[in-house]
Motif scaffolding. Structure first.
Motif, PDB file in Angstrom:
ATOM      1  N   LEU A   1       1.419  -2.453  12.593  1.00 48.20           N
ATOM      2  CA  LEU A   1       0.438  -1.508  12.070  1.00 48.20           C
ATOM      3  C   LEU A   1       1.108  -0.212  11.622  1.00 48.20           C
ATOM      4  O   LEU A   1       2.301   0.001  11.867  1.00 48.20           O
ATOM      5  N   ALA A   2       0.319   0.648  10.963  1.00 45.54           N
ATOM      6  CA  ALA A   2       0.857   1.901  10.419  1.00 45.54           C
ATOM      7  C   ALA A   2       0.313   3.094  11.199  1.00 45.54           C
ATOM      8  O   ALA A   2      -0.898   3.257  11.327  1.00 45.54           O
ATOM      9  N   TRP A   3       1.221   3.918  11.702  1.00 53.78           N
ATOM     10  CA  TRP A   3       0.877   5.182  12.359  1.00 53.78           C
ATOM     11  C   TRP A   3       1.062   6.325  11.363  1.00 53.78           C
ATOM     12  O   TRP A   3       2.048   6.327  10.604  1.00 53.78           O
ATOM     13  N   ILE A   4       0.164   7.302  11.390  1.00 52.63           N
ATOM     14  CA  ILE A   4       0.338   8.470  10.515  1.00 52.63           C
ATOM     15  C   ILE A   4       1.680   9.129  10.804  1.00 52.63           C
ATOM     16  O   ILE A   4       2.477   9.390   9.896  1.00 52.63           O
ATOM     17  N   ARG A   5       1.958   9.408  12.063  1.00 50.35           N
ATOM     18  CA  ARG A   5       3.183  10.132  12.426  1.00 50.35           C
ATOM     19  C   ARG A   5       4.440   9.373  12.017  1.00 50.35           C
ATOM     20  O   ARG A   5       5.359   9.938  11.436  1.00 50.35           O
ATOM     21  N   ASP A   6       4.498   8.092  12.339  1.00 54.74           N
ATOM     22  CA  ASP A   6       5.685   7.295  12.016  1.00 54.74           C
ATOM     23  C   ASP A   6       5.944   7.274  10.508  1.00 54.74           C
ATOM     24  O   ASP A   6       7.088   7.276  10.060  1.00 54.74           O
ATOM     25  N   ASN A   7       4.855   7.238   9.738  1.00 53.80           N
ATOM     26  CA  ASN A   7       5.012   7.238   8.286  1.00 53.80           C
ATOM     27  C   ASN A   7       5.551   8.567   7.779  1.00 53.80           C
ATOM     28  O   ASN A   7       6.380   8.599   6.876  1.00 53.80           O
ATOM     29  N   VAL A   8       5.105   9.664   8.380  1.00 51.75           N
ATOM     30  CA  VAL A   8       5.655  10.973   7.993  1.00 51.75           C
ATOM     31  C   VAL A   8       7.145  11.029   8.326  1.00 51.75           C
ATOM     32  O   VAL A   8       7.964  11.462   7.507  1.00 51.75           O
ATOM     33  N   TYR A   9       7.522  10.550   9.501  1.00 55.53           N
ATOM     34  CA  TYR A   9       8.937  10.556   9.874  1.00 55.53           C
ATOM     35  C   TYR A   9       9.753   9.613   8.990  1.00 55.53           C
ATOM     36  O   TYR A   9      10.916   9.892   8.695  1.00 55.53           O
ATOM     37  N   ALA A  10       9.136   8.520   8.540  1.00 53.49           N
ATOM     38  CA  ALA A  10       9.834   7.621   7.613  1.00 53.49           C
ATOM     39  C   ALA A  10      10.209   8.363   6.329  1.00 53.49           C
ATOM     40  O   ALA A  10      11.284   8.142   5.758  1.00 53.49           O
ATOM     41  N   THR A  11       9.325   9.265   5.889  1.00 54.84           N
ATOM     42  CA  THR A  11       9.600   9.985   4.639  1.00 54.84           C
ATOM     43  C   THR A  11      10.756  10.975   4.772  1.00 54.84           C
ATOM     44  O   THR A  11      11.359  11.338   3.767  1.00 54.84           O
ATOM     45  N   LEU A  12      11.092  11.383   5.994  1.00 56.25           N
ATOM     46  CA  LEU A  12      12.217  12.315   6.169  1.00 56.25           C
ATOM     47  C   LEU A  12      13.523  11.664   5.715  1.00 56.25           C
ATOM     48  O   LEU A  12      14.342  12.281   5.032  1.00 56.25           O
ATOM     49  N   GLY A  13      13.717  10.409   6.103  1.00 52.99           N
ATOM     50  CA  GLY A  13      14.916   9.692   5.689  1.00 52.99           C
ATOM     51  C   GLY A  13      14.908   9.390   4.207  1.00 52.99           C
ATOM     52  O   GLY A  13      15.924   9.542   3.514  1.00 52.99           O
TER      53      GLY A  13
ATOM     54  N   SER B   1       0.817  -1.225   0.000  1.00 57.14           N
ATOM     55  CA  SER B   1       0.000   0.000   0.000  1.00 57.14           C
ATOM     56  C   SER B   1       0.844   1.266   0.000  1.00 57.14           C
ATOM     57  O   SER B   1       0.354   2.355  -0.298  1.00 57.14           O
ATOM     58  N   GLY B   2       2.124   1.127   0.381  1.00 54.68           N
ATOM     59  CA  GLY B   2       2.993   2.300   0.536  1.00 54.68           C
ATOM     60  C   GLY B   2       3.210   2.662   1.989  1.00 54.68           C
ATOM     61  O   GLY B   2       4.121   3.409   2.322  1.00 54.68           O
ATOM     62  N   LEU B   3       2.361   2.127   2.866  1.00 52.75           N
ATOM     63  CA  LEU B   3       2.467   2.433   4.294  1.00 52.75           C
ATOM     64  C   LEU B   3       3.559   1.590   4.951  1.00 52.75           C
ATOM     65  O   LEU B   3       3.781   0.443   4.584  1.00 52.75           O
ATOM     66  N   PHE B   4       4.209   2.190   5.935  1.00 55.69           N
ATOM     67  CA  PHE B   4       5.245   1.497   6.693  1.00 55.69           C
ATOM     68  C   PHE B   4       4.680   0.982   8.013  1.00 55.69           C
ATOM     69  O   PHE B   4       3.929   1.685   8.693  1.00 55.69           O
ATOM     70  N   ALA B   5       5.085  -0.230   8.367  1.00 55.43           N
ATOM     71  CA  ALA B   5       4.833  -0.720   9.724  1.00 55.43           C
ATOM     72  C   ALA B   5       5.739   0.069  10.661  1.00 55.43           C
ATOM     73  O   ALA B   5       6.806   0.542  10.267  1.00 55.43           O
TER      74      ALA B   5
ATOM     75  N   ARG C   1      -3.599   5.445  14.027  1.00 55.09           N
ATOM     76  CA  ARG C   1      -3.015   4.244  13.410  1.00 55.09           C
ATOM     77  C   ARG C   1      -4.073   3.423  12.677  1.00 55.09           C
ATOM     78  O   ARG C   1      -5.253   3.452  13.014  1.00 55.09           O
ATOM     79  N   TYR C   2      -3.563   2.683  11.677  1.00 64.77           N
ATOM     80  CA  TYR C   2      -4.440   2.004  10.723  1.00 64.77           C
ATOM     81  C   TYR C   2      -3.864   0.656  10.318  1.00 64.77           C
ATOM     82  O   TYR C   2      -2.653   0.417  10.430  1.00 64.77           O
ATOM     83  N   ASP C   3      -4.758  -0.189   9.809  1.00 61.56           N
ATOM     84  CA  ASP C   3      -4.316  -1.432   9.184  1.00 61.56           C
ATOM     85  C   ASP C   3      -3.652  -1.053   7.855  1.00 61.56           C
ATOM     86  O   ASP C   3      -4.288  -0.412   7.011  1.00 61.56           O
ATOM     87  N   PRO C   4      -2.376  -1.429   7.659  1.00 60.69           N
ATOM     88  CA  PRO C   4      -1.666  -0.977   6.462  1.00 60.69           C
ATOM     89  C   PRO C   4      -2.100  -1.674   5.172  1.00 60.69           C
ATOM     90  O   PRO C   4      -1.698  -1.256   4.086  1.00 60.69           O
ATOM     91  N   ILE C   5      -2.945  -2.693   5.300  1.00 57.90           N
ATOM     92  CA  ILE C   5      -3.439  -3.396   4.101  1.00 57.90           C
ATOM     93  C   ILE C   5      -4.837  -2.893   3.735  1.00 57.90           C
ATOM     94  O   ILE C   5      -5.082  -2.484   2.597  1.00 57.90           O
ATOM     95  N   THR C   6      -5.751  -2.877   4.719  1.00 56.24           N
ATOM     96  CA  THR C   6      -7.134  -2.457   4.440  1.00 56.24           C
ATOM     97  C   THR C   6      -7.336  -0.948   4.606  1.00 56.24           C
ATOM     98  O   THR C   6      -8.340  -0.407   4.160  1.00 56.24           O
TER      99      THR C   6
ATOM    100  N   ALA D   1      -0.669   7.409   0.246  1.00 53.81           N
ATOM    101  CA  ALA D   1      -1.408   6.383   0.992  1.00 53.81           C
ATOM    102  C   ALA D   1      -2.054   6.996   2.238  1.00 53.81           C
ATOM    103  O   ALA D   1      -3.194   6.658   2.590  1.00 53.81           O
ATOM    104  N   LEU D   2      -1.350   7.917   2.893  1.00 61.66           N
ATOM    105  CA  LEU D   2      -1.925   8.599   4.057  1.00 61.66           C
ATOM    106  C   LEU D   2      -3.114   9.467   3.640  1.00 61.66           C
ATOM    107  O   LEU D   2      -4.136   9.519   4.340  1.00 61.66           O
ATOM    108  N   LEU D   3      -2.988  10.138   2.497  1.00 61.88           N
ATOM    109  CA  LEU D   3      -4.123  10.922   1.984  1.00 61.88           C
ATOM    110  C   LEU D   3      -5.309  10.004   1.655  1.00 61.88           C
ATOM    111  O   LEU D   3      -6.460  10.347   1.925  1.00 61.88           O
ATOM    112  N   ASP D   4      -5.006   8.830   1.108  1.00 59.61           N
ATOM    113  CA  ASP D   4      -6.071   7.869   0.789  1.00 59.61           C
ATOM    114  C   ASP D   4      -6.801   7.403   2.047  1.00 59.61           C
ATOM    115  O   ASP D   4      -8.024   7.190   2.018  1.00 59.61           O
ATOM    116  N   ILE D   5      -6.062   7.239   3.134  1.00 61.34           N
ATOM    117  CA  ILE D   5      -6.683   6.882   4.418  1.00 61.34           C
ATOM    118  C   ILE D   5      -7.675   7.964   4.834  1.00 61.34           C
ATOM    119  O   ILE D   5      -8.801   7.685   5.239  1.00 61.34           O
TER     120      ILE D   5
END
Length: 331
Positions: A32-44, A16-20, A90-95, A60-64
């Motif tokens: 699972l996928a957290w909004i915040r953790d995913n934003v911080y993942a994009t910094l790297g 989906s593009g989301l990070f665990a 936080r969300y299920d990263p698949i559904t 993917a976050l916008l799609d959520i």
């Protein structure tokens, strides 16, 4: 080490593009996928110029949010009274479904972080926004900020704990509103209310916490405080929270407490990035060494080490830590 860390990050990303938050197989809920953790993942990933991956994650976050737009509309119509009425963290990263379990879900900084990163990338001409649906949901997030009255809203903060007014949450929202204001309509009054509350709180994080690692976010990535505020926060964090294997979140932190507060690895590359940006090569090198010493034999950074020990918890690697390490190498 850069390629190794990028490979580690890749293994934590779902189709989906989301990070665990950690390994996909971990049993702690960090699959699972957290909004915040995913934003911080994009910094790297941004620092490593992996723009395609950055776009995929943020879209993917916008799609959520588009999937849960009805809920945002509900919160705009009437200020939320209960946790479940807030945008979940936080969300299920698949559904891409919400995780309904109570988990300190009032996390205003996560929405601020998302607005900030999208606005920041658009400013750099790294296009994230696909069209009118994305613009519509971003505009609704501004109305949502107004409805929840983010400038004095008691939320669970970055650490998902007790409800207080958190400087790091207000700061994330202010930074997000400022960055996204070139794309959607944001009233200056909405920003000014946040700035006023933030300046009253600083250099504290909240009523109960004077020094907190979360305050580092106001320096990086947000860069929205004065030089004087920055210097006080850095001095307080370095003198109070830095330990052998990481940084404690705040004095008296009971999460994973064993003969002392747990030491979080992500604080080490976080401080390295800040000192690199401040052109302090000695301090940058010091925190880079400490980061590398905190890695296991696979080059992975765990979430935390228990106090005064070489033992870490099972959330290893932590996507947030690994991404900040990449940013510290490349940023």
């Amino acid at each position: 080490m850069l390629n190794q860390s990028l490979q580690i990050l890749k293994q934590m990303q779902y189709p989906s593009g989301l990070f665990a938050a950690s390994r996909m197989t971990v049993k702690t809920g960090y699959n699972l996928a957290w909004i915040r953790d995913n934003v911080y993942a994009t910094l790297g990933l941004e620092a490593a110029k992996k723009y395609r991956t950055v776009r995929k994650t943020l879209r993917a976050l916008l799609d959520i949010l588009i999937k849960h737009e009805y809920k945002i509309d509900w919160a705009i119509r009437e200020k939320p009274k209960h946790h479940y009425q807030y945008i979940h963290a936080r969300y299920d990263p698949i559904t891409m479904e919400e995780i309904y379990e109570q988990w300190g879900n009032k996390q205003n900084d996560a929405i601020g972080a998302l607005l900030f990163k999208i606005g920041d990338l658009e400013e750099k001409r790294i296009k994230v926004i696909r069209g009118k649906n994305d613009v519509r949901i971003l505009q609704k997030l501004i109305h949502y900020m107004q409805s929840i009255e983010y400038w004095h809203d008691k939320d669970n903060g970055m650490w998902e704990e007790n409800e207080e007014v958190h400087a790091s949450s207000i700061g994330a929202c202010v930074a997000g509103l400022k960055k996204i204001s070139k794309i959607v309509d944001v009233s200056q009054d909405l920003i000014k209310k946040g700035e006023g509350s933030l300046n009253k709180l600083l250099p504290r994080e909240s009523e109960t916490k004077e020094v907190d690692m979360a305050l580092l976010s106001l320096i990086y990535p947000y860069n929205i405080i004065t030089k004087e505020q920055r210097d006080v926060i850095l001095k307080n964090v370095e003198e109070t929270l830095v330990k052998g294997k990481g940084i404690i979140r705040y004095i008296g932190d009971k999460y994973h407490y064993k003969n002392g507060e747990a030491q979080w690895t992500k604080g080490l590359p976080w401080l390295a990035i800040i000192h690199k940006q401040l052109n302090k090569p000695d301090k940058y090198a010091f925190y880079m060494r400490k980061t590398i010493e905190a890695m296991n034999e696979k080059g992975e950074l765990p979430e935390l080490y228990y106090a005064n020990s070489q033992e870490h918890n099972e959330n290893c690697p932590l996507v947030w830590s690994q991404a900040l390490f990449v940013a510290s190498l490349k940023g």
